[in-house]
Design a protein around this motif. Sequence first.
Motif, mmCIF file in Angstrom:
data_model
loop_
_atom_site.group_PDB
_atom_site.id
_atom_site.type_symbol
_atom_site.label_atom_id
_atom_site.label_comp_id
_atom_site.label_asym_id
_atom_site.label_seq_id
_atom_site.Cartn_x
_atom_site.Cartn_y
_atom_site.Cartn_z
ATOM 1 N N UNK A 106 17.219 58.746 -2.119
ATOM 2 C CA UNK A 106 17.609 59.589 -0.989
ATOM 3 C C UNK A 106 16.652 60.763 -0.855
ATOM 4 N N UNK A 107 16.269 61.347 -1.985
ATOM 5 C CA UNK A 107 15.338 62.478 -1.966
ATOM 6 C C UNK A 107 13.946 62.040 -1.520
ATOM 7 N N UNK A 108 13.470 60.911 -2.064
ATOM 8 C CA UNK A 108 12.123 60.451 -1.739
ATOM 9 C C UNK A 108 12.010 60.021 -0.276
ATOM 10 N N UNK A 109 12.986 59.326 0.243
ATOM 11 C CA UNK A 109 12.949 58.941 1.653
ATOM 12 C C UNK A 109 13.041 60.180 2.532
ATOM 13 N N UNK A 110 13.826 61.165 2.093
ATOM 14 C CA UNK A 110 13.916 62.416 2.844
ATOM 15 C C UNK A 110 12.593 63.125 2.929
ATOM 16 N N UNK A 111 11.753 62.956 1.918
ATOM 17 C CA UNK A 111 10.419 63.572 1.924
ATOM 18 C C UNK A 111 9.580 63.058 3.087
ATOM 19 N N UNK A 112 9.888 61.848 3.543
ATOM 20 C CA UNK A 112 9.170 61.255 4.677
ATOM 21 C C UNK A 112 9.986 61.348 5.967
ATOM 22 N N UNK A 113 11.103 62.086 5.921
ATOM 23 C CA UNK A 113 11.933 62.228 7.109
ATOM 24 C C UNK A 113 12.712 60.988 7.451
ATOM 25 N N UNK A 114 12.964 60.124 6.455
ATOM 26 C CA UNK A 114 13.699 58.887 6.693
ATOM 27 C C UNK A 114 15.016 58.908 5.945
ATOM 28 N N UNK A 115 15.981 58.154 6.446
ATOM 29 C CA UNK A 115 17.273 58.003 5.776
ATOM 30 C C UNK A 115 17.216 56.780 4.871
ATOM 31 N N UNK A 116 17.728 56.923 3.673
ATOM 32 C CA UNK A 116 17.747 55.815 2.711
ATOM 33 C C UNK A 116 19.051 55.046 2.837
ATOM 34 N N UNK A 117 18.966 53.758 3.029
ATOM 35 C CA UNK A 117 20.140 52.901 3.116
ATOM 36 C C UNK A 117 20.449 52.374 1.718
ATOM 37 N N UNK A 118 21.518 52.864 1.118
ATOM 38 C CA UNK A 118 21.845 52.530 -0.263
ATOM 39 C C UNK A 118 22.309 51.079 -0.378
ATOM 40 N N UNK A 119 21.817 50.350 -1.382
ATOM 41 C CA UNK A 119 22.254 48.958 -1.564
ATOM 42 C C UNK A 119 23.596 48.891 -2.280
ATOM 43 N N UNK A 120 24.274 47.794 -2.101
ATOM 44 C CA UNK A 120 25.495 47.523 -2.849
ATOM 45 C C UNK A 120 25.126 46.694 -4.079
ATOM 46 N N UNK A 121 25.779 46.947 -5.188
ATOM 47 C CA UNK A 121 25.548 46.187 -6.407
ATOM 48 C C UNK A 121 26.818 45.409 -6.735
ATOM 49 N N UNK A 122 26.690 44.091 -6.838
ATOM 50 C CA UNK A 122 27.815 43.212 -7.111
ATOM 51 C C UNK A 122 27.755 42.760 -8.573
ATOM 52 N N UNK A 123 28.798 43.041 -9.319
ATOM 53 C CA UNK A 123 28.895 42.577 -10.697
ATOM 54 C C UNK A 123 29.826 41.368 -10.718
ATOM 55 N N UNK A 124 29.311 40.225 -11.172
ATOM 56 C CA UNK A 124 30.062 38.973 -11.113
ATOM 57 C C UNK A 124 29.911 38.220 -12.429
ATOM 58 N N UNK A 125 30.526 37.073 -12.504
ATOM 59 C CA UNK A 125 30.371 36.192 -13.654
ATOM 60 C C UNK A 125 30.119 34.763 -13.176
ATOM 61 N N UNK A 126 29.163 34.126 -13.812
ATOM 62 C CA UNK A 126 28.853 32.698 -13.602
ATOM 63 C C UNK A 126 28.191 32.414 -12.254
ATOM 64 N N UNK A 127 28.965 32.319 -11.167
ATOM 65 C CA UNK A 127 28.398 32.004 -9.854
ATOM 66 C C UNK A 127 29.078 32.842 -8.785
ATOM 67 N N UNK A 128 28.346 33.048 -7.686
ATOM 68 C CA UNK A 128 28.919 33.825 -6.589
ATOM 69 C C UNK A 128 28.244 33.442 -5.282
ATOM 70 N N UNK A 129 29.006 33.428 -4.207
ATOM 71 C CA UNK A 129 28.441 33.255 -2.867
ATOM 72 C C UNK A 129 27.901 34.596 -2.393
ATOM 73 N N UNK A 130 26.625 34.651 -2.090
ATOM 74 C CA UNK A 130 26.037 35.884 -1.585
ATOM 75 C C UNK A 130 26.273 35.982 -0.083
ATOM 76 N N UNK A 131 25.936 37.127 0.477
ATOM 77 C CA UNK A 131 26.128 37.326 1.902
ATOM 78 C C UNK A 131 25.001 36.812 2.764
ATOM 79 N N UNK A 132 23.966 36.249 2.162
ATOM 80 C CA UNK A 132 22.865 35.774 2.996
ATOM 81 C C UNK A 132 21.842 34.937 2.255
ATOM 82 N N UNK A 133 22.007 34.751 0.945
ATOM 83 C CA UNK A 133 21.029 34.007 0.145
ATOM 84 C C UNK A 133 21.645 32.794 -0.540
#
Length: 297
Positions: A106-133
């Motif tokens: 957030x700080x580094x993107x702000x240095x360039x006047x940009x907003x940082x879009x924070x990623x979501x982190x999914x903690x799972x076990x074994x297998x999972x359906x992703x949202x796009x992969x």
Amino acid sequence: MEWRGRRGSDNVTDARGRRMSGGGGGLGGAGINMLLQMVLRTFGLKGVLVLGVIGVVGWQLGLINPATLLGGAPTSQQVKYTPTAAEQELFQFVAVVLADTEDVWNSEFGRFGQAYREPELIIYRDRINTGGCGLGDSRMGPFYCPADQRIYIDLRFYDELARIFQAPGDFAQAYVIAHEVGHHIQNLLGFDKQVNAKRGTREENQWIVRLELQADFLAGVWAHHNQRYLERGDIEEAMQAANQIGDDAIQMRAQGRIDPHAFTHGTSEQRMRWFEKGLQSGRIEDGDTYSIPYNQL
């Protein structure tokens, strides 16, 4: 690394209670297990890890669909899951590390006047359906899905990191998360599009290596801005992890020889050097791995 009692990210989702089932056609679970056993007998455990690396790269580039290999799209059901105290502490650690990356970027993107879009982190076990992969499998190790801008990790990977790769320690674990967040930064800044444009060309693997080394650099940038929380030996833990998961080190352990044409992440020396460069610089703009001649990376 000093992490206890500090802020954890709100962008962590606990999916350990989701269980995948069903699916038809393809290799199926039994077929995958037979393939893994064959590789294990021929090349040993490290061969399985190399196969996992190849699978992740092919999947992220859209060349491999795990759902097809495993037999179509499995269904998901929610079951009761009770983690151990040690696993829950690791969950909290991951949340703190992700929060640290949010503060830095957030700080580094702000240095360039940009907003940082924070990623979501999914903690799972074994297998999972992703949202796009497609289907994510823990045997691939931690991964970032650019289509849904989420990071996926099965916490049991950290046991493998210590036991198989001989890279224990909390900062080695933090480095893994920071590297995957680095892929998110690349996605936001459009670097991954440069690499996707090289798909199918003779230089495809080289550009994948460039992408991975830049992610190591970005992990180093994060460490640069997070040094107030570091303890003696933390940087050495991250360097040990980078050293153990270099392409040359993995190939030598798996097959007793090195094939540079099959590299997908860079050598141990390259990975350590680019992490160190990010650590010393602390600036996104110093991590250009694309304009440098490949043999000088």
